[in-house]
Design an enzyme around this catalytic site. Structure first.
Site, mmCIF file in Angstrom:
data_model
loop_
_atom_site.group_PDB
_atom_site.id
_atom_site.type_symbol
_atom_site.label_atom_id
_atom_site.label_comp_id
_atom_site.label_asym_id
_atom_site.label_seq_id
_atom_site.Cartn_x
_atom_site.Cartn_y
_atom_site.Cartn_z
ATOM 1 N N GLY A 77 23.559 40.802 38.379
ATOM 2 C CA GLY A 77 23.816 41.699 37.247
ATOM 3 C C GLY A 77 25.272 41.659 36.828
ATOM 4 N N TYR A 139 29.155 50.422 33.579
ATOM 5 C CA TYR A 139 28.868 49.666 34.804
ATOM 6 C C TYR A 139 28.628 50.633 35.970
ATOM 7 C CZ TYR A 139 30.219 47.059 39.022
ATOM 8 O OH TYR A 139 30.275 46.528 40.294
HETATM 9 C C1 15L Z 1 33.644 46.506 41.432
HETATM 10 O O1 15L Z 1 32.574 47.117 41.484
HETATM 11 C C2 15L Z 1 33.746 45.213 40.736
HETATM 12 O O2 15L Z 1 32.575 44.429 40.851
HETATM 13 C C3 15L Z 1 34.948 44.401 41.181
HETATM 14 O O3 15L Z 1 35.170 43.388 40.225
HETATM 15 C C4 15L Z 1 36.197 45.278 41.349
HETATM 16 O O4 15L Z 1 36.593 45.779 40.113
HETATM 17 C C5 15L Z 1 35.897 46.418 42.290
HETATM 18 O O5 15L Z 1 34.754 47.133 41.866
HETATM 19 C C6 15L Z 1 37.068 47.409 42.436
HETATM 20 O O6 15L Z 1 36.906 48.586 42.107
HETATM 21 O O7 15L Z 1 38.120 46.985 42.902
#
Ligand code: 15L
Length: 278
Positions: A77, A139
């Site tokens: 996803g 997200y």
């Molecule tokens: C996430 O959920 C992301 O997939 C990743 O790219 C980072 O942004 C990570 O969180 C984060 O919060 O450091």
């Protein structure tokens, strides 16, 4: 000697950074793996694994790929903040397809949730796993939905799930925030092993961070029941990263960091319990 699951494990998002980590580590343990991603798989495919290129929006293919599997490790996803229309297909419909496949196979789901499901909690808090969701964008909202669909399938159908609220799973921490949120790749791999191999998990939540001294944000999850203890730590990076802050007050106030600032339009921050706001 590490155990091997009795049935194959379906791994979605296999071609992403974390998927490739798991293919290497679980493949080296000899696990039977069914790999899928919308993007081609860029590495050699380990013996005992097979890769199929597929879209999570294609429910029929997801059902077919899950046939005979005992667990679905769902990393697939959209994995960063994106507009709603881009998130809804892979992350909302896709989750439904994964849970329907799990229901049919009586398989367990190991879901890559995210700290962004609770990203608008302030960094001064210390959250138990049953804290309220405070997503910091579309997200994060899709990750909260993923945890909730898992809860519904557990109560309604007995489908087990482990929801990994991953902090920052990256090779090395790169800023001060990650001194708290960093999850090393080896800790992540060991966690997924335990999620698949533990005999009974019910509906569980784990905070996905390594053994970081600054990891005061998250507590009281299901790690003891799973037998997972993180080994690595961001602490050796503290000297070089303690000053690596953005200067953006919204980003630095909240656990979700930069995601909280994206299209932020308040003039004053909400109180932690937003309903008491005027
Ligand atoms: C996430 O959920 C992301 O997939 C990743 O790219 C980072 O942004 C990570 O969180 C984060 O919060 O450091």
């Amino acid at each position: 000697m590490t155990d091997t699951p009795a049935k194959p494990v379906l791994l979605t998002g296999a071609s992403g950074a974390l998927g490739r980590v798991l293919v290497r580590s679980l493949g080296a343990l000899g696990w039977p793996l069914v790999l899928t991603d919308i993007a081609p798989f860029p590495d050699p495919i380990p013996p005992g694994a097979a890769f199929t290129r597929a879209d999570l929006s294609d429910g029929v293919t997801m059902l077919r790929l899950a046939e005979g599997c005992g667990a679905i490790v769902h990393l697939g996803g959209v994995s960063v903040e994106r507009p709603f229309e881009e998130v809804i297909g892979p992350n909302i419909r896709g989750l439904y397809h994964i849970y329907e496949a799990a229901r049919r196979e009586r398989a367990r789901v190991v879901f890559a949730s995210s700290n962004h499901a609770v990203g608008f909690h302030e960094r001064c808090e210390s959250l138990p796993a049953d804290t309220q969701f405070l997503p910091d964008g579309y997200y994060g909202l899709s990750k909260a939905y993923g945890e909730l669909i898992g809860r519904m399938y557990w109560f309604k159908h007995g489908v087990e799930s482990v929801n990994l609220r991953i902090g920052s799973a990256i090779g090395e921490p790169v800023n001060a925030r990650m001194l708290a949120s960093w999850l090393s790749y080896p800790d992540f791999s060991r966690l997924v092993e335990r999620c698949v191999l533990t005999p009974k998990v019910g509906h569980a939540v784990i905070w996905g961070a390594s053994n970081n001294a600054r990891m005061t944000w998250w507590r009281d999850d299901a790690r003891a029941a799973l037998g997972w203890t993180p080994i690595d730590s961001a602490d050796p990076f503290a000297g070089q990263l303690a000053g690596a802050v953005s200067g953006d007050p919204v980003e630095e106030r909240y656990m979700g960091g930069a995601y909280c600032s994206i299209e932020y339009s308040r003039t004053q921050p909400a109180s932690i319990w937003g309903h008491s706001d005027v």
